[in-house]
Design a protein around this motif. Structure first.
Motif, PDB file in Angstrom:
ATOM      1  N   ILE A  89     -29.620  82.173  64.009  1.00 38.47           N
ATOM      2  CA  ILE A  89     -29.159  82.143  65.697  1.00 38.47           C
ATOM      3  C   ILE A  89     -27.841  81.845  65.320  1.00 38.47           C
ATOM      4  N   LYS A  90     -27.314  82.557  66.157  1.00 36.08           N
ATOM      5  CA  LYS A  90     -25.580  82.570  66.017  1.00 36.08           C
ATOM      6  C   LYS A  90     -24.900  82.410  67.217  1.00 36.08           C
ATOM      7  N   THR A  91     -24.610  81.572  68.204  1.00 39.71           N
ATOM      8  CA  THR A  91     -24.277  81.741  69.650  1.00 39.71           C
ATOM      9  C   THR A  91     -23.265  80.507  69.910  1.00 39.71           C
ATOM     10  N   SER A  92     -22.201  81.116  70.931  1.00 45.92           N
ATOM     11  CA  SER A  92     -21.261  80.258  71.180  1.00 45.92           C
ATOM     12  C   SER A  92     -21.314  78.712  70.802  1.00 45.92           C
ATOM     13  N   PHE A  93     -20.213  77.890  70.811  1.00 42.90           N
ATOM     14  CA  PHE A  93     -19.888  76.853  70.298  1.00 42.90           C
ATOM     15  C   PHE A  93     -21.304  75.537  71.640  1.00 42.90           C
ATOM     16  N   LEU A  94     -21.943  74.752  70.561  1.00 41.17           N
ATOM     17  CA  LEU A  94     -23.135  74.000  71.441  1.00 41.17           C
ATOM     18  C   LEU A  94     -22.124  72.570  71.410  1.00 41.17           C
ATOM     19  N   SER A  95     -22.421  71.280  72.181  1.00 37.85           N
ATOM     20  CA  SER A  95     -22.244  70.952  72.103  1.00 37.85           C
ATOM     21  C   SER A  95     -23.893  69.803  71.415  1.00 37.85           C
ATOM     22  N   ASP A  96     -23.300  68.584  71.562  1.00 40.34           N
ATOM     23  CA  ASP A  96     -24.361  67.659  70.776  1.00 40.34           C
ATOM     24  C   ASP A  96     -25.343  68.115  71.459  1.00 40.34           C
ATOM     25  N   ASP A  97     -24.739  67.661  73.028  1.00 41.02           N
ATOM     26  CA  ASP A  97     -26.239  67.856  74.172  1.00 41.02           C
ATOM     27  C   ASP A  97     -26.923  69.377  73.867  1.00 41.02           C
ATOM     28  N   LYS A  98     -26.282  70.090  73.771  1.00 38.71           N
ATOM     29  CA  LYS A  98     -27.009  71.512  73.663  1.00 38.71           C
ATOM     30  C   LYS A  98     -27.444  72.106  72.679  1.00 38.71           C
ATOM     31  N   ILE A 146     -29.492  78.711  77.001  1.00 37.64           N
ATOM     32  CA  ILE A 146     -29.083  76.462  76.914  1.00 37.64           C
ATOM     33  C   ILE A 146     -27.839  76.948  76.578  1.00 37.64           C
ATOM     34  N   ALA A 147     -27.171  77.987  76.190  1.00 39.18           N
ATOM     35  CA  ALA A 147     -25.853  78.325  75.561  1.00 39.18           C
ATOM     36  C   ALA A 147     -25.033  78.410  76.596  1.00 39.18           C
ATOM     37  N   GLY A 148     -25.096  79.272  77.769  1.00 37.90           N
ATOM     38  CA  GLY A 148     -25.234  79.185  79.250  1.00 37.90           C
ATOM     39  C   GLY A 148     -24.238  80.961  79.112  1.00 37.90           C
ATOM     40  N   ASN A 149     -24.384  82.276  77.904  1.00 32.68           N
ATOM     41  CA  ASN A 149     -23.646  83.090  77.804  1.00 32.68           C
ATOM     42  C   ASN A 149     -24.998  83.997  76.705  1.00 32.68           C
ATOM     43  N   LYS A 150     -25.029  85.350  77.555  1.00 31.66           N
ATOM     44  CA  LYS A 150     -25.455  86.345  76.217  1.00 31.66           C
ATOM     45  C   LYS A 150     -25.110  86.705  75.209  1.00 31.66           C
ATOM     46  N   ASP A 151     -24.039  85.406  74.840  1.00 30.65           N
ATOM     47  CA  ASP A 151     -23.850  86.186  73.109  1.00 30.65           C
ATOM     48  C   ASP A 151     -24.226  85.417  72.278  1.00 30.65           C
ATOM     49  N   VAL A 152     -26.008  86.554  71.894  1.00 32.42           N
ATOM     50  CA  VAL A 152     -26.685  85.799  70.609  1.00 32.42           C
ATOM     51  C   VAL A 152     -26.559  86.677  69.739  1.00 32.42           C
ATOM     52  N   GLN A 153     -26.841  86.471  68.852  1.00 32.59           N
ATOM     53  CA  GLN A 153     -27.022  87.041  67.525  1.00 32.59           C
ATOM     54  C   GLN A 153     -28.650  86.654  66.860  1.00 32.59           C
TER      55      GLN A 153
END
Length: 650
Positions: free
Chosen positions: A510-519, A491-498
């Motif tokens: 769970i930390k990810t790259s920036f997620l929009s409201d839709d995401k 869903i985040a669109g990349n594997k950079d997940v902690q």
């Protein structure tokens, strides 16, 4: 060396290997979670072992971004210089518009006391007028002083003023001797010392402490009191490792396999000297682990990179020595004479290479912060130990093997005759290849920069979104990695997940790259449907954990360390051409690796800094080894014949 002494040294070496192995294994077992050896464990960072996450909220109105950034940076500095003397690599970052998170590896009671009430520090005269603030104090540490009149020992707090405040303190204290200068922390008087004399040297002592604990507490409050904002703690929780449960085990396994392969390589290539090198390397590894434990260093992946670099330099030193010994044997010298001359000729290259890198480690340790500091500490310790093992332990073991009867030259190797490669003659080809490779990297940086980000910055550099989820089941870290992370990454669109588990609960951060409201809505629905989550999932934007100030600290520290290293090279080689060549070689290596990161879009996080520092260290070390041989062949003279210089360089 007599035969009996040779056997004694070999026996002593085996005892040292056994001792280093015994304590090293206990340290490793304790570090990897064996409760039996918990006291022997090394303190680990957030990436390998987790720690405590404390959330603060700004008291009062919403602060400006500048105020928050300044407070975050200063708070990080305060944690790094905690009063219990431990060396930590905290992560301090913004959450929302009024909160600051402080993630601390292996947090101790002392750090909690230090951070319990971070806020405003003021020095006030008897009329209540603010004379100085926390901004005027560079450092405060508890100490034991001696009363000048009675000679008795007492606990004190040693203050160090900033450079800008030094003159102000001198002028004020000179005019107010005998008056009280009270210290207020968040508007509460915590100490009311009397000015005994003019403070002209930029340092002062606060006396009158009943014990050392009181001095530690006062020093902690003074250090933490330079923050721009008043904060209140709203929660504290224990979190698991950022890199998952297997990160430490796989790192140690990789390191162990690496060391064994190096020992095997040395045995095949150098025979008896290789065996001596392997024995010395085993002692080195054990001593390094013991030193890291003894100095209380918090070990992270960048710290492991520092250890690996120092291991590489330890092996390099042996390779330089053994190559010299082979040369001397090939020239007709006896093995005994070849060993003596080999060590003598190798000394300058080894000392210069290690001193140059040690200079960098010292500068990085003093001026750097976060992952840079951890890298510098382990590298500095490793260099000192590696020089000792290469120049002393390897020498004694090698002499001992000779003394007990292993004296045939075939056991020590012989240099095969080979024609030198005409590197200088093919310089046009090499330079063209280098320019093309560097240019392709720079083009990639430019293209990606126009489209958003020149490098693929990870969470540590870009910040993102933190998602708090309370699962129905208590998922293990392995379950999170196998089941939850792939869902989030898609869903985040990349594997950079902690992911970090909260101790004694089913809650996971769970930390990810920036997620929009839709995401965010998509992720909430997906987690709800796949894992049956019935509690509210909360989202919050977070800033980078490696702040811009920390990055600037790293850049400044690297640049200053390079200046010192190159000045040392200039001093040692007495020729500006050597320093200039070292600069060009260094820039070449760094640009190629940077270009590779840009083209391959490999994630650039905290370990990227350690990666680049490792490359800088190896580049300088290898360059000095080559320069040492050129200097030797020049013989201290200035040669103007281009053909002769070409032959020497080749």
């Amino acid at each position: 060396m007599k035969k009996n002494r040779g056997w004694l040294i070999l026996l002593l070496a085996l005892v040292c290997i056994a001792g280093a192995g015994f304590f090293g294994i206990r340290i490793v077992q304790g570090t990897t979670g064996n409760a039996k050896y918990e006291k022997e464990s090394i303190d680990l960072g957030l990436d390998l072992a987790g720690g405590v996450s404390i959330t603060y909220e700004v008291v009062g109105d919403v602060p400006t971004q500048t105020q928050l950034s300044d407070t975050i940076y200063k708070l990080q500095k305060r944690v790094e210089s905690s009063s219990d003397g431990s060396i930590t690599e905290p992560e301090v970052y913004q959450e929302g518009n009024k909160r600051i998170n402080v993630d601390i590896p292996g947090a101790t009671d002392e750090i909690f006391k230090t951070l319990q009430k971070p806020g405003k520090l003021e020095f006030r005269d008897p009329d209540g007028k603010v004379v100085f603030t926390g901004e005027d104090i560079k450092d405060a540490q508890p100490a034991t002083g001696t009363d000048s009149q009675t000679g008795t020992k007492n606990s004190v707090v040693e203050l160090t003023m900033t450079k800008a405040a030094k003159v102000k303190f001198a002028e004020y204290t000179q005019a107010h001797i005998g008056e009280v200068l009270a210290i207020y922390y968040n508007d509460e008087a915590i100490s009311k010392p009397t000015i005994q004399s003019a403070i002209t040297g930029g340092t002062a002592q606060i006396t009158g402490m009943k014990d050392f604990e009181e001095a530690k507490g006062l020093a902690s409050n003074i250090r933490i009191g330079t923050l721009d904002l008043e904060l209140k703690q709203i929660q504290a929780k224990e979190v698991s490792a950022k890199l998952g449960a297997t990160a430490l085990e796989t790192s140690l396994l990789a390191a162990g396999i690496g060391v064994l392969l190096v020992v095997l390589f040395m045995l095949i290539m150098y025979r008896i000297p290789g065996l001596a090198s392997g024995m010395a390397l085993m002692i080195y590894t054990g001593l390094t682990l013991i030193a890291i434990k003894a100095f209380g260093i918090t070990l992270t992946l960048p710290g492991i990179a520092g250890v690996i670099l120092s291991i590489g330099m330890a092996v390099d030193a042996n390779v330089i020595i053994f190559a010299r010994i082979r040369e001397e044997i090939s020239s007709g010298k006896t093995v005994q004479s070849a060993m003596k001359i080999g060590f003598e000729k190798a000394t300058s290259a080894i000392v210069d290479g290690n001193v140059t890198t040690f200079i960098a480690a010292v500068v990085l340790g003093v001026l750097g912060s976060g992952p840079v500091k951890g890298f510098a500490y382990t590298l500095g310790i490793g260099i000192v130990i590696s020089m000792f093992t290469a120049m002393v332990i390897t020498r004694f073991i090698l002499k001992a093997f000779y003394a007990v009867g292993i004296q045939d030259a075939k056991f020590y190797g012989k240099l095969d005759e080979r024609k030198p490669i005409d590197f200088v003659g093919k310089k046009a080809i090499f330079i063209t290849i280098a320019v093309l490779v560097i240019a392709s990297g720079l083009v990639a940086l430019g293209i990606h920069g126009k489209n958003g980000s020149a490098l693929n910055y990870s969470l540590e550099f870009m910040g993102g979104t933190t998602t708090n989820v309370t699962f129905k089941d208590n998922l293990s870290t392995e379950d999170l990695e196998k089941k939850v992370v792939p869902v989030v990454a898609k869903i985040a669109g990349n594997k950079d997940v902690q992911t970090q588990k909260i101790k004694n609960s089913n809650e996971v951060v769970i930390k990810t790259s920036f997620l929009s409201d839709d995401k965010r809505k998509e992720l909430e629905d997906k987690l709800g449907s796949d894992f049956g989550i019935d509690k509210k999932i909360t989202f919050e934007s977070i800033s980078s954990t490696v702040s811009s100030e920390t990055r600037m600290d790293a850049v400044k520290a690297v640049l200053i360390s390079l200046v010192f290293m190159l000045l040392y090279i200039w001093f040692r080689f007495k020729d500006i051409r050597f320093s200039a060549s070292a600069v060009i070689a260094l820039v070449h290596d760094v640009l190629i690796v940077l270009g590779f990161y840009a083209i391959a879009r490999i994630g650039v996080g905290g370990t990227f800094i350690a990666c680049m520092l490792t490359i800088v260290g190896y580049c300088i070390n290898a360059t000095i080894v080559v320069f040492d041989r050129i200097r030797e062949h020049l013989g201290g003279s200035t040669i103007h014949d281009p053909q002769k210089i070409k032959e020497i360089v080749n």
